[in-house]
Design a protein around this motif. Sequence first.
Motif, PDB file in Angstrom:
ATOM      1  N   VAL A  71       0.863  -1.174   0.000  1.00  0.00           N
ATOM      2  CA  VAL A  71       0.000   0.000   0.000  1.00  0.00           C
ATOM      3  C   VAL A  71       0.900   1.223   0.000  1.00  0.00           C
ATOM      4  CG1 VAL A  71      -1.699   1.350   1.301  1.00  0.00           C
ATOM      5  CG2 VAL A  71      -1.926  -1.141   1.149  1.00  0.00           C
ATOM      6  N   LEU A  72       0.698   2.073  -0.989  1.00  0.00           N
ATOM      7  CA  LEU A  72       1.405   3.345  -1.098  1.00  0.00           C
ATOM      8  C   LEU A  72       0.349   4.438  -0.983  1.00  0.00           C
ATOM      9  CD1 LEU A  72       3.555   2.407  -4.225  1.00  0.00           C
ATOM     10  CD2 LEU A  72       4.307   2.386  -1.830  1.00  0.00           C
ATOM     11  N   THR A  73       0.258   5.047   0.193  1.00  0.00           N
ATOM     12  CA  THR A  73      -0.776   6.062   0.388  1.00  0.00           C
ATOM     13  C   THR A  73      -0.510   7.291  -0.467  1.00  0.00           C
ATOM     14  OG1 THR A  73       0.384   6.836   2.366  1.00  0.00           O
ATOM     15  CG2 THR A  73      -1.468   5.314   2.687  1.00  0.00           C
ATOM     16  N   ARG A 122      -1.467   9.055   5.562  1.00  0.00           N
ATOM     17  CA  ARG A 122      -0.732   7.875   6.037  1.00  0.00           C
ATOM     18  C   ARG A 122      -1.552   7.037   7.007  1.00  0.00           C
ATOM     19  NH1 ARG A 122       5.349   7.829   5.838  1.00  0.00           N
ATOM     20  NH2 ARG A 122       5.823   9.453   4.329  1.00  0.00           N
ATOM     21  N   SER A 123      -2.392   7.680   7.784  1.00  0.00           N
ATOM     22  CA  SER A 123      -3.213   6.956   8.756  1.00  0.00           C
ATOM     23  C   SER A 123      -4.192   5.999   8.078  1.00  0.00           C
ATOM     24  CB  SER A 123      -3.976   7.942   9.640  1.00  0.00           C
ATOM     25  OG  SER A 123      -4.852   8.739   8.855  1.00  0.00           O
ATOM     26  N   GLN A 124      -4.443   6.171   6.788  1.00  0.00           N
ATOM     27  CA  GLN A 124      -5.333   5.271   6.064  1.00  0.00           C
ATOM     28  C   GLN A 124      -4.617   4.034   5.536  1.00  0.00           C
ATOM     29  OE1 GLN A 124      -7.645   7.203   3.058  1.00  0.00           O
ATOM     30  NE2 GLN A 124      -8.365   8.787   4.431  1.00  0.00           N
ATOM     31  N   VAL A 128      -6.544   0.446   4.541  1.00  0.00           N
ATOM     32  CA  VAL A 128      -6.545   0.090   3.121  1.00  0.00           C
ATOM     33  C   VAL A 128      -5.892  -1.274   2.933  1.00  0.00           C
ATOM     34  CG1 VAL A 128      -5.603   0.708   0.853  1.00  0.00           C
ATOM     35  CG2 VAL A 128      -6.681   2.465   2.275  1.00  0.00           C
ATOM     36  N   TRP A 129      -4.790  -1.513   3.640  1.00  0.00           N
ATOM     37  CA  TRP A 129      -4.086  -2.801   3.573  1.00  0.00           C
ATOM     38  C   TRP A 129      -5.032  -3.937   3.975  1.00  0.00           C
ATOM     39  CZ3 TRP A 129       1.609  -2.616   3.383  1.00  0.00           C
ATOM     40  CH2 TRP A 129       2.187  -3.861   3.249  1.00  0.00           C
ATOM     41  N   THR A 130      -5.752  -3.736   5.049  1.00  0.00           N
ATOM     42  CA  THR A 130      -6.697  -4.748   5.520  1.00  0.00           C
ATOM     43  C   THR A 130      -7.770  -5.017   4.470  1.00  0.00           C
ATOM     44  OG1 THR A 130      -6.305  -4.113   7.816  1.00  0.00           O
ATOM     45  CG2 THR A 130      -8.359  -5.298   7.354  1.00  0.00           C
ATOM     46  N   ARG A 131      -8.276  -3.967   3.837  1.00  0.00           N
ATOM     47  CA  ARG A 131      -9.327  -4.127   2.826  1.00  0.00           C
ATOM     48  C   ARG A 131      -8.829  -4.852   1.577  1.00  0.00           C
ATOM     49  NH1 ARG A 131     -10.137   1.544   3.307  1.00  0.00           N
ATOM     50  NH2 ARG A 131     -11.096   1.866   5.308  1.00  0.00           N
ATOM     51  N   ILE A 132      -7.630  -4.496   1.092  1.00  0.00           N
ATOM     52  CA  ILE A 132      -7.147  -5.132  -0.136  1.00  0.00           C
ATOM     53  C   ILE A 132      -6.821  -6.603   0.129  1.00  0.00           C
ATOM     54  CG2 ILE A 132      -4.675  -4.522   0.019  1.00  0.00           C
ATOM     55  CD1 ILE A 132      -6.858  -4.465  -3.177  1.00  0.00           C
TER      56      ILE A 132
END
Length: 149
Positions: A71-73, A122-124, A128-132
């Motif tokens: 994940v690259l925010t 960055r806090s996302q 996002v990692w969990t969702r993907i």
Amino acid sequence: MAPPVEAFDAFARQVADVLGTPYAMLNWVGDEQYFLGLANPADSELPVLGRTLPLTHGFCPHVVQRRGSLVLTDVLDFDAFAGNPVVDELGVRMYAGAPLIDKRTNHVWGTVCGIDIEPRARSQGRPVWTRIDHMRDLLMTELYLRTSP
């Protein structure tokens, strides 16, 4: 090249919805990247992606090689990724991808991923990692159910 399969495009649209991104792909990576499932932005001025990209474009080939999610925010925060052609050509600023690893063979088929033209805080990153990863797991479970002997 095989014709598009609506079920894979529908899954890509679910990924886009879950991640809140205009684009999402179910990406088979071989000699090139082939988007078996593709969600393009609807009713938008954003560019429409085709079904293929060279391996030099985007971040999925890196995910396949490292065999781990990425994940690259904000891709511009990472020198190794900021110069990728998709940053200039498509305006990609956020990327989330998870590898499709067949547990039966340990082969990495490709990725499930989403991209956005807007960076994320960055806090996302962790959510996002969990969702993907969750979307990857849903897809792989369905594939196993449909292809198991």
